[in-house]
Design a protein around this motif. Structure first.
Motif, short mmCIF file in Angstrom:
data_model
loop_
_atom_site.label_atom_id
_atom_site.label_comp_id
_atom_site.label_asym_id
_atom_site.label_seq_id
_atom_site.Cartn_x
_atom_site.Cartn_y
_atom_site.Cartn_z
N ALA A 17 60.93 66.58 48.78
CA ALA A 17 61.92 65.52 48.61
C ALA A 17 63.27 65.92 49.17
N GLN A 18 63.64 67.17 48.92
CA GLN A 18 64.93 67.64 49.43
C GLN A 18 64.92 67.70 50.95
N ALA A 19 63.80 68.03 51.54
CA ALA A 19 63.72 68.10 53.00
C ALA A 19 63.88 66.72 53.63
N ALA A 20 63.46 65.68 52.91
CA ALA A 20 63.54 64.32 53.45
C ALA A 20 64.83 63.60 53.08
N ALA A 21 65.60 64.18 52.18
CA ALA A 21 66.80 63.50 51.65
C ALA A 21 67.89 63.38 52.70
N GLN A 22 68.62 62.27 52.67
CA GLN A 22 69.79 62.05 53.49
C GLN A 22 71.04 62.29 52.64
N SER A 23 72.22 62.36 53.32
CA SER A 23 73.48 62.55 52.59
C SER A 23 73.65 61.45 51.55
N GLY A 24 73.87 61.83 50.29
CA GLY A 24 74.07 60.86 49.22
C GLY A 24 72.83 60.55 48.42
N ASP A 25 71.63 60.97 48.90
CA ASP A 25 70.40 60.71 48.17
C ASP A 25 70.31 61.62 46.95
N VAL A 26 69.74 61.10 45.86
CA VAL A 26 69.55 61.86 44.62
C VAL A 26 68.09 62.27 44.53
N GLY A 59 65.09 63.92 30.15
CA GLY A 59 64.49 65.20 30.51
C GLY A 59 64.31 65.40 31.99
N ALA A 60 64.56 64.35 32.79
CA ALA A 60 64.45 64.51 34.24
C ALA A 60 65.56 65.43 34.76
N ASN A 61 65.23 66.23 35.74
CA ASN A 61 66.20 67.13 36.36
C ASN A 61 66.67 66.50 37.68
N ALA A 62 67.93 66.02 37.68
CA ALA A 62 68.49 65.37 38.87
C ALA A 62 69.30 66.37 39.67
N SER A 63 69.01 66.45 40.95
CA SER A 63 69.77 67.32 41.85
C SER A 63 70.92 66.50 42.43
N LEU A 64 72.15 66.86 42.09
CA LEU A 64 73.31 66.08 42.55
C LEU A 64 73.46 66.23 44.06
N PRO A 65 73.65 65.12 44.76
CA PRO A 65 73.69 65.19 46.23
C PRO A 65 74.98 65.80 46.75
N SER A 66 74.89 66.34 47.95
CA SER A 66 76.08 66.74 48.71
C SER A 66 76.41 65.62 49.68
N LEU A 67 77.70 65.31 49.83
CA LEU A 67 78.13 64.20 50.68
C LEU A 67 78.82 64.73 51.92
N ASN A 68 78.69 64.00 53.01
CA ASN A 68 79.37 64.37 54.24
C ASN A 68 80.87 64.12 54.11
N ASP A 69 81.65 64.96 54.78
CA ASP A 69 83.10 64.75 54.80
C ASP A 69 83.41 63.44 55.51
N ARG A 70 84.51 62.81 55.12
CA ARG A 70 84.97 61.56 55.74
C ARG A 70 86.30 61.82 56.42
#
Length: 380
Positions: A17-26, A59-70
């Motif tokens: 999931a992390q490999a497919a995630a885009q900026s802002g995806d949870v 109980g779900a473990n959410a990985s907080l996304p990293s966002l691109n600089d603006r």
């Protein structure tokens, strides 16, 4: 589970999931969720007016996304409603309704170029070189009046509406130091009714400096500043005076290395400063700097004239007692002999209040007057 923004995508592992995630995806790990777990609303506020609302089981473990600089806004993490800080990529176990708000830090460029805006004007134009500049850079303005018009006013204001100091140059251009922000340039041009003999529209026959300006112009010692103007009350720079003396000398050919790091080759005053330095007529403000654009003081003026007279072999033995002037003690040591000589020769006189004003700036009208006295009374 319901997602009000977009449907979920499911992957066999968190890594996939992390490999497919885009900026802002949870990315949420559901492997730790109990069957029939309670659901909570989790909101991600991106700080730009957009939000993402997700329904997540307890109980779900959410990985907080990293966002691109603006642009110059740099992403620095998240905070929850309790004010706790999280970095992008941190994992949070969902136990209640939660809002995460993105945090940004504005980091401007080290020294950006600021815009120079030329205001609307009639009967002439003004060009700026460069058209955008970093703080501290020198900007040159060139006014070009239409036929039968002359420049009347030229102003530069900063982004707060405050005036920026503008200096007239001997070649008819104007310069100013770029402040820390954009500026606006405005100019007005006035109609010239008919050509004047002097030929300056700001020099009248009744002015105290009239004869001196006519003398300096007719003897090709001083030119106007553009637009049929002499600018008698404007200040004079160190480079301008040296150029005047260079003209008086007939502009002899020069060669050799420039002794000052702030005097570039090929500038209108380059040969004049090299000639003056080689003939011991001028020194720098330091061992390596001449400061060509600095305003000329009255004591610097008489010192340069004194050294020029020495170089020409003129009699410089005259010396006046300066003690009668209340500010005689303000004349710096290097200028004492020159000031005493200039007063004795009536080249320079006290101001209306009886002072010498040695550190005061010399106006163009004063320069013309002093040059006329020097040429008529000393240069014999």
């Amino acid at each position: 589970m319901n997602n009000t923004v977009a449907p979920y995508s499911y992957y066999a592992s968190v890594a996939a999931a992390q490999a497919a995630a885009q900026s802002g995806d949870v990315v949420t790990d559901l492997s730790t969720v109990a069957e029939n777990a309670k659901e909570f609303i989790v909101v991600f506020d991106y700080g730009d007016g957009t939000k993402k609302e997700l329904t997540m089981p307890e109980g779900a473990n959410a990985s907080l996304p990293s966002l691109n600089d603006r642009g110059y806004n740099h992403f620095v993490g998240w905070t929850d409603q309790a004010g706790k800080h999280y970095d992008g990529g941190d994992t949070v176990t969902i136990t209640a309704n939660t809002t995460f708000t993105a945090q940004w830090s504005y980091i401007p460029p080290a020294n950006p170029n600021y815009r120079i805006t030329i205001g609307d004007m009639e009967n002439g134009t003004v060009t700026a070189n460069p058209t955008a500049a970093k703080a501290g850079a020198t900007v040159t303005l060139t006014p070009v009046p239409d036929e039968d018009y002359a420049l009347s006013t030229l102003t530069v204001t900063d982004r707060f509406g405050d005036a920026v100091r503008v200096t007239e140059q001997a070649d008819g251009t104007y310069t100013f130091p770029m402040p820390n922000g954009q500026v606006t340039v405005n100019a007005t041009f006035v109609e010239t009714e008919e050509p004047v003999a002097e030929p300056f529209i700001d020099v009248a026959e009744g002015d105290w400096f009239y004869d001196a300006v006519v003398y300096a112009y007719q003897n090709e010692l001083m030119d106007g500043v553009g637009g049929n103007r002499f600018a008698p009350n404007s200040e004079t720079t160190r480079a301008q005076l040296v150029t005047i003396l260079y003209r008086l000398e007939g502009e002899p050919a020069v060669s050799g290395d420039l002794p000052f790091t702030d005097v570039e080759a090929g500038i209108w005053y380059t040969d004049a400063i090299l000639w003056a330095a080689q003939n011991n007529i001028v020194n720098g403000v330091s061992d390596t700097e001449f400061a060509p654009g600095d305003d000329l003081t009255r004591q610097q003026l008489v010192t340069i004239l004194y050294r020029y007279a020495e170089a020409k072999g003129y009699d410089v033995s005259a010396s006046a007692d300066l003690s009668g002037y209340p500010d005689a003690g303000q004349v710096q040591d290097y200028a004492q002999p020159a000031m005493a000589w200039a007063v004795a020769e009536n080249i320079i006189q006290g101001m209306e209040d009886g002072t010498l004003k040695p550190a005061g700036n010399a106006s163009r009208a004063q320069i013309a007057t002093i040059l006329m006295r020097f040429c008529e009374d000393v240069a014999q």
